[in-house]
Write a protein that holds these residues in place. Structure first.
Motif, PDB file in Angstrom:
ATOM      1  N   ASN A 167       0.828  -1.215   0.000  1.00 55.55           N
ATOM      2  CA  ASN A 167       0.000   0.000   0.000  1.00 55.55           C
ATOM      3  C   ASN A 167       0.862   1.264   0.000  1.00 55.55           C
ATOM      4  OD1 ASN A 167      -2.318  -1.532   0.009  1.00 55.55           O
ATOM      5  ND2 ASN A 167      -2.589  -1.425   2.239  1.00 55.55           N
ATOM      6  N   HIS A 168       1.970   1.233   0.767  1.00 52.95           N
ATOM      7  CA  HIS A 168       2.874   2.389   0.796  1.00 52.95           C
ATOM      8  C   HIS A 168       3.495   2.629  -0.588  1.00 52.95           C
ATOM      9  CE1 HIS A 168       2.594   3.285   5.008  1.00 52.95           C
ATOM     10  NE2 HIS A 168       3.008   2.079   5.380  1.00 52.95           N
ATOM     11  N   VAL A 169       3.864   1.552  -1.266  1.00 50.79           N
ATOM     12  CA  VAL A 169       4.440   1.683  -2.607  1.00 50.79           C
ATOM     13  C   VAL A 169       3.394   2.239  -3.571  1.00 50.79           C
ATOM     14  CG1 VAL A 169       5.420   0.426  -4.568  1.00 50.79           C
ATOM     15  CG2 VAL A 169       6.137  -0.136  -2.234  1.00 50.79           C
ATOM     16  N   ASN A 170       2.184   1.710  -3.489  1.00 50.61           N
ATOM     17  CA  ASN A 170       1.118   2.202  -4.374  1.00 50.61           C
ATOM     18  C   ASN A 170       0.838   3.683  -4.124  1.00 50.61           C
ATOM     19  OD1 ASN A 170       0.834  -0.319  -5.517  1.00 50.61           O
ATOM     20  ND2 ASN A 170      -0.829  -0.955  -4.157  1.00 50.61           N
ATOM     21  N   ARG A 171       0.895   4.081  -2.866  1.00 46.44           N
ATOM     22  CA  ARG A 171       0.682   5.498  -2.530  1.00 46.44           C
ATOM     23  C   ARG A 171       1.787   6.357  -3.141  1.00 46.44           C
ATOM     24  NH1 ARG A 171      -0.330   8.823   2.097  1.00 46.44           N
ATOM     25  NH2 ARG A 171       0.162  10.956   1.402  1.00 46.44           N
ATOM     26  N   PHE A 172       3.023   5.906  -3.027  1.00 45.36           N
ATOM     27  CA  PHE A 172       4.137   6.667  -3.596  1.00 45.36           C
ATOM     28  C   PHE A 172       3.965   6.808  -5.105  1.00 45.36           C
ATOM     29  CE2 PHE A 172       8.185   6.777  -5.805  1.00 45.36           C
ATOM     30  CZ  PHE A 172       8.832   7.837  -5.186  1.00 45.36           C
ATOM     31  N   MET A 173       3.614   5.715  -5.764  1.00 45.05           N
ATOM     32  CA  MET A 173       3.488   5.744  -7.223  1.00 45.05           C
ATOM     33  C   MET A 173       2.312   6.606  -7.661  1.00 45.05           C
ATOM     34  SD  MET A 173       4.452   1.814  -8.248  1.00 45.05           S
ATOM     35  CE  MET A 173       6.148   1.215  -8.045  1.00 45.05           C
ATOM     36  N   ARG A 225      35.836   1.354  -6.995  1.00 45.49           N
ATOM     37  CA  ARG A 225      36.714   0.350  -6.380  1.00 45.49           C
ATOM     38  C   ARG A 225      35.941  -0.705  -5.588  1.00 45.49           C
ATOM     39  NH1 ARG A 225      41.638   3.146  -3.462  1.00 45.49           N
ATOM     40  NH2 ARG A 225      42.477   1.052  -3.780  1.00 45.49           N
ATOM     41  N   TYR A 226      34.644  -0.498  -5.440  1.00 47.78           N
ATOM     42  CA  TYR A 226      33.807  -1.468  -4.739  1.00 47.78           C
ATOM     43  C   TYR A 226      33.031  -2.315  -5.755  1.00 47.78           C
ATOM     44  CZ  TYR A 226      34.378   0.653  -0.099  1.00 47.78           C
ATOM     45  OH  TYR A 226      34.887   1.102   1.095  1.00 47.78           O
ATOM     46  N   PRO A 227      32.852  -3.596  -5.495  1.00 47.61           N
ATOM     47  CA  PRO A 227      32.058  -4.452  -6.403  1.00 47.61           C
ATOM     48  C   PRO A 227      30.569  -4.310  -6.130  1.00 47.61           C
ATOM     49  CG  PRO A 227      32.898  -5.783  -4.605  1.00 47.61           C
ATOM     50  CD  PRO A 227      33.441  -4.387  -4.381  1.00 47.61           C
ATOM     51  N   PHE A 228      30.088  -3.074  -6.107  1.00 46.72           N
ATOM     52  CA  PHE A 228      28.714  -2.785  -5.725  1.00 46.72           C
ATOM     53  C   PHE A 228      27.886  -2.403  -6.948  1.00 46.72           C
ATOM     54  CE2 PHE A 228      29.661  -1.192  -1.108  1.00 46.72           C
ATOM     55  CZ  PHE A 228      30.132  -2.453  -0.786  1.00 46.72           C
ATOM     56  N   GLU A 229      26.593  -2.632  -6.813  1.00 42.05           N
ATOM     57  CA  GLU A 229      25.619  -2.121  -7.763  1.00 42.05           C
ATOM     58  C   GLU A 229      24.628  -1.266  -6.985  1.00 42.05           C
ATOM     59  OE1 GLU A 229      24.209  -5.103 -10.747  1.00 42.05           O
ATOM     60  OE2 GLU A 229      25.499  -6.459  -9.593  1.00 42.05           O
ATOM     61  N   GLY A 230      24.148  -0.206  -7.633  1.00 42.15           N
ATOM     62  CA  GLY A 230      23.259   0.695  -6.914  1.00 42.15           C
ATOM     63  C   GLY A 230      22.126   1.197  -7.770  1.00 42.15           C
ATOM     64  N   ALA A 231      21.166   1.821  -7.107  1.00 44.31           N
ATOM     65  CA  ALA A 231      20.024   2.412  -7.808  1.00 44.31           C
ATOM     66  C   ALA A 231      19.609   3.687  -7.089  1.00 44.31           C
ATOM     67  CB  ALA A 231      18.858   1.431  -7.866  1.00 44.31           C
ATOM     68  N   VAL A 232      19.033   4.599  -7.856  1.00 44.41           N
ATOM     69  CA  VAL A 232      18.592   5.893  -7.327  1.00 44.41           C
ATOM     70  C   VAL A 232      17.127   6.086  -7.698  1.00 44.41           C
ATOM     71  CG1 VAL A 232      18.919   8.385  -7.402  1.00 44.41           C
ATOM     72  CG2 VAL A 232      20.905   6.861  -7.553  1.00 44.41           C
ATOM     73  N   LEU A 233      16.323   6.449  -6.706  1.00 41.58           N
ATOM     74  CA  LEU A 233      14.908   6.739  -6.919  1.00 41.58           C
ATOM     75  C   LEU A 233      14.707   8.242  -6.857  1.00 41.58           C
ATOM     76  CD1 LEU A 233      11.965   5.588  -7.147  1.00 41.58           C
ATOM     77  CD2 LEU A 233      11.895   5.659  -4.632  1.00 41.58           C
ATOM     78  N   SER A 234      14.037   8.807  -7.872  1.00 40.43           N
ATOM     79  CA  SER A 234      13.840  10.259  -7.902  1.00 40.43           C
ATOM     80  C   SER A 234      12.456  10.594  -8.442  1.00 40.43           C
ATOM     81  CB  SER A 234      14.920  10.933  -8.757  1.00 40.43           C
ATOM     82  OG  SER A 234      14.843  10.468 -10.098  1.00 40.43           O
ATOM     83  N   THR A 235      12.039  11.825  -8.166  1.00 42.73           N
ATOM     84  CA  THR A 235      10.770  12.341  -8.698  1.00 42.73           C
ATOM     85  C   THR A 235      11.019  13.760  -9.207  1.00 42.73           C
ATOM     86  OG1 THR A 235       9.957  13.468  -6.711  1.00 42.73           O
ATOM     87  CG2 THR A 235       9.589  11.077  -6.846  1.00 42.73           C
ATOM     88  N   PRO A 236      10.207  14.228 -10.148  1.00 34.06           N
ATOM     89  CA  PRO A 236      10.376  15.607 -10.627  1.00 34.06           C
ATOM     90  C   PRO A 236      10.201  16.640  -9.522  1.00 34.06           C
ATOM     91  CG  PRO A 236       9.019  14.346 -12.151  1.00 34.06           C
ATOM     92  CD  PRO A 236       9.198  13.487 -10.930  1.00 34.06           C
ATOM     93  N   GLU A 263      10.512  12.178   4.666  1.00 37.13           N
ATOM     94  CA  GLU A 263       9.383  13.100   4.526  1.00 37.13           C
ATOM     95  C   GLU A 263       8.564  12.839   3.259  1.00 37.13           C
ATOM     96  OE1 GLU A 263      10.896  17.038   4.799  1.00 37.13           O
ATOM     97  OE2 GLU A 263      11.614  16.801   6.873  1.00 37.13           O
ATOM     98  N   VAL A 264       9.083  11.958   2.394  1.00 37.97           N
ATOM     99  CA  VAL A 264       8.354  11.594   1.177  1.00 37.97           C
ATOM    100  C   VAL A 264       7.681  10.250   1.425  1.00 37.97           C
ATOM    101  CG1 VAL A 264       8.519  11.085  -1.281  1.00 37.97           C
ATOM    102  CG2 VAL A 264       9.965  12.869  -0.287  1.00 37.97           C
ATOM    103  N   ALA A 265       6.388  10.251   1.540  1.00 40.27           N
ATOM    104  CA  ALA A 265       5.645   9.039   1.895  1.00 40.27           C
ATOM    105  C   ALA A 265       5.918   7.906   0.912  1.00 40.27           C
ATOM    106  CB  ALA A 265       4.140   9.343   1.928  1.00 40.27           C
ATOM    107  N   GLY A 266       6.328   6.762   1.448  1.00 38.16           N
ATOM    108  CA  GLY A 266       6.530   5.569   0.641  1.00 38.16           C
ATOM    109  C   GLY A 266       7.873   5.463  -0.043  1.00 38.16           C
ATOM    110  N   ALA A 267       8.748   6.441   0.128  1.00 36.84           N
ATOM    111  CA  ALA A 267      10.043   6.404  -0.568  1.00 36.84           C
ATOM    112  C   ALA A 267      10.870   5.193  -0.136  1.00 36.84           C
ATOM    113  CB  ALA A 267      10.819   7.697  -0.321  1.00 36.84           C
TER     114      ALA A 267
END
Length: 321
Positions: A167-173, A225-236, A263-267
Motif C-alpha cells: 500500500n505504501h508503494v502504491n501510494r508513492f506511485m 573500487r567497490y564491487p557494488f551495484e546501486g540504484a537511485v529513486l527520484s521524482t520531478p 518526509e516523502v511518503a513511501g520512498a
C-alpha cells in the motif's frame, strides 16, 4: 664429590626456549586488498554479511580489521562485535582444513599474548565444527543477527503479510507518477552525496552512526573500487528521494546501504521493492536478500521485522580452549 655433580648451593638455570614466530603476517584491510580477498569469500557457506566486501571494508576501521593469507586461506583479525576491546578473529576461509587454521591461530595468539583464541560473528553452522576442536564458551550475539529475506517476496510484496508495504508503494506511485528508478552511475554520485548529507538520520547508537555515515560517504567517493551495484529513486518534484547499494555473492544479494527521504511518503518501501526487482532481473540466480543486522537499534529492528524475514541468521562468539 663426583666430577659430574654440582655443589648443593648451586642451581641450574635453564634459559626459556624461544617462542616460534608464527607464520601469519597481518596487514591492514584497505580498499587495495579487495581483489586479493574477494575470491576467498566464496568459501563461506553461510549467507551472513561478514563474508562480503561491504561487510568487511565498510567496518574495517571500527572493528580494527587486518588480514593475512597463508596456505591459500584468508585470516581476518579484529575484535569481537559486542566488545571492541577484545581481540578476535573471523572464521578462516580457504583451502586449509579448519583444524589446521585453528592450530595456526592458537600459535599466533600464544606468540602475541592474545590468548584465549576467540572467533567472533561465527554463523551457527560453523559452531559445531569449532566445538569438535575444543571450545570453552559459545556466546550468542543478540544484536548482530542478519535479516535474510526471500528475494521474490521483497520484489513483489505479494501476500497478506506484506500488504501494508504494498500500500505504501502504491501510494508513492500514485503521488509521483513520473518517478524514476535508475542505476547509480558515476555522474549521479555528487547529487547522491548531497542528498545523503541533507537527509541522513543517525542510529540510536552514536558511535555506530558516525562510522556508518563516514563509510557511506567513503563508498560513494570510491564507487569504482567497490564491487557494488546501486540504484537511485527520484521524482520531478523532490529530486532524489532514495538510493541503495549492495553486492551479489552466490545466490544472495547483500544490501549494504539504503537511504531515503523520510518526509516523502513511501520512498523507503519503494526503493526497497524496486531495487529488489531490479537486482533479480539482472541476477536471476539471486534467491535471497540479506539486509544485515539491526545492531540493537529499536528503529532498525522494527523496520527489518516489518518485512517478515525468512530467517534471522544467528552469530556467535566462540572462545577456544
Amino acid at each position: 664429590m663426583s666430577p659430574f655433580q654440582l655443589p648443593r648451593q648451586y642451581t641450574v638455570i635453564t634459559a626459556p626456549r624461544p617462542r616460534k614466530e608464527p607464520m601469519l603476517r597481518f596487514m591492514p584491510l584497505t580498499l587495495d586488498a579487495v581483489s586479493t580477498i574477494r575470491p576467498y569469500l566464496e568459501y563461506a557457506k553461510s549467507r551472513t554479511c561478514d563474508f562480503t566486501i561491504g561487510g568487511l571494508l565498510m567496518w574495517a576501521d571500527y572493528f580494527s580489521y587486518s588480514y593475512a593469507i597463508y596456505n591459500d586461506t584468508l585470516y581476518i583479525k579484529g575484535v569481537t562485535e559486542d566488545d571492541v576491546t577484545r581481540p578476535a578473529f573471523s572464521l578462516p576461509l580457504g583451502k586449509a582444513p579448519l583444524s589446521e587454521s585453528v592450530a595456526l591461530l592458537k600459535e599466533y595468539c600464544r606468540y602475541n599474548d592474545c590468548m584465549p583464541l576467540i572467533f567472533s560473528a561465527i554463523p551457527e553452522m560453523y559452531v559445531e565444527p569449532l566445538e569438535r576442536l575444543g571450545v570453552r564458551a559459545v556466546t550468542p550475539l543478540e544484536d548482530w543477527g542478519d535479516y535474510l529475506y526471500d528475494a521474490e517476496a521483497l520484489a513483489t510484496l505479494s501476500g497478506k503479510k506484506l500488504g501494508k508495504k504494498r500500500n505504501h508503494v502504491n501510494r508513492f506511485m500514485a503521488d509521483n507518477p513520473d518517478y524514476k528508478l535508475e542505476p547509480l552511475t558515476a555522474g549521479m554520485i555528487p547529487g547522491v552525496m548531497k542528498f545523503f548529507r541533507n537527509t541522513h538520520l543517525p542510529l540510536s547508537k552514536p558511535a555506530l552512526a558516525d562510522v556508518e555515515r563516514e563509510q557511506v560517504m567513503n563508498v560513494l567517493e570510491n564507487m569504482d573500487r567497490y564491487p557494488f551495484e546501486g540504484a537511485v529513486l527520484s521524482t520531478p518534484a523532490h529530486g532524489i528521494v532514495a538510493f541503495a547499494l549492495g553486492e551479489v555473492i552466490g545466490d544472495t544479494f547483500y544490501v549494504h546501504i539504503e537511504k531515503m527521504n523520510h518526509e516523502v511518503a513511501g520512498a523507503g518501501e519503494t526503493i526497497n521493492k524496486l531495487f529488489a526487482e531490479y537486482m533479480r532481473g539482472h541476477h536471476p540466480e539471486v534467491r535471497y536478500i540479506n539486509r544485515e543486522e539491526d545492531v540493537g537499534d529499536p528503529g532498525l529492528r522494527h523496520a527489518k521485522e516489518s518485512y517478515h524475514p525468512a530467517y534471522i541468521l544467528a552469530k556467535y562468539n566462540v572462545e577456544m580452549k
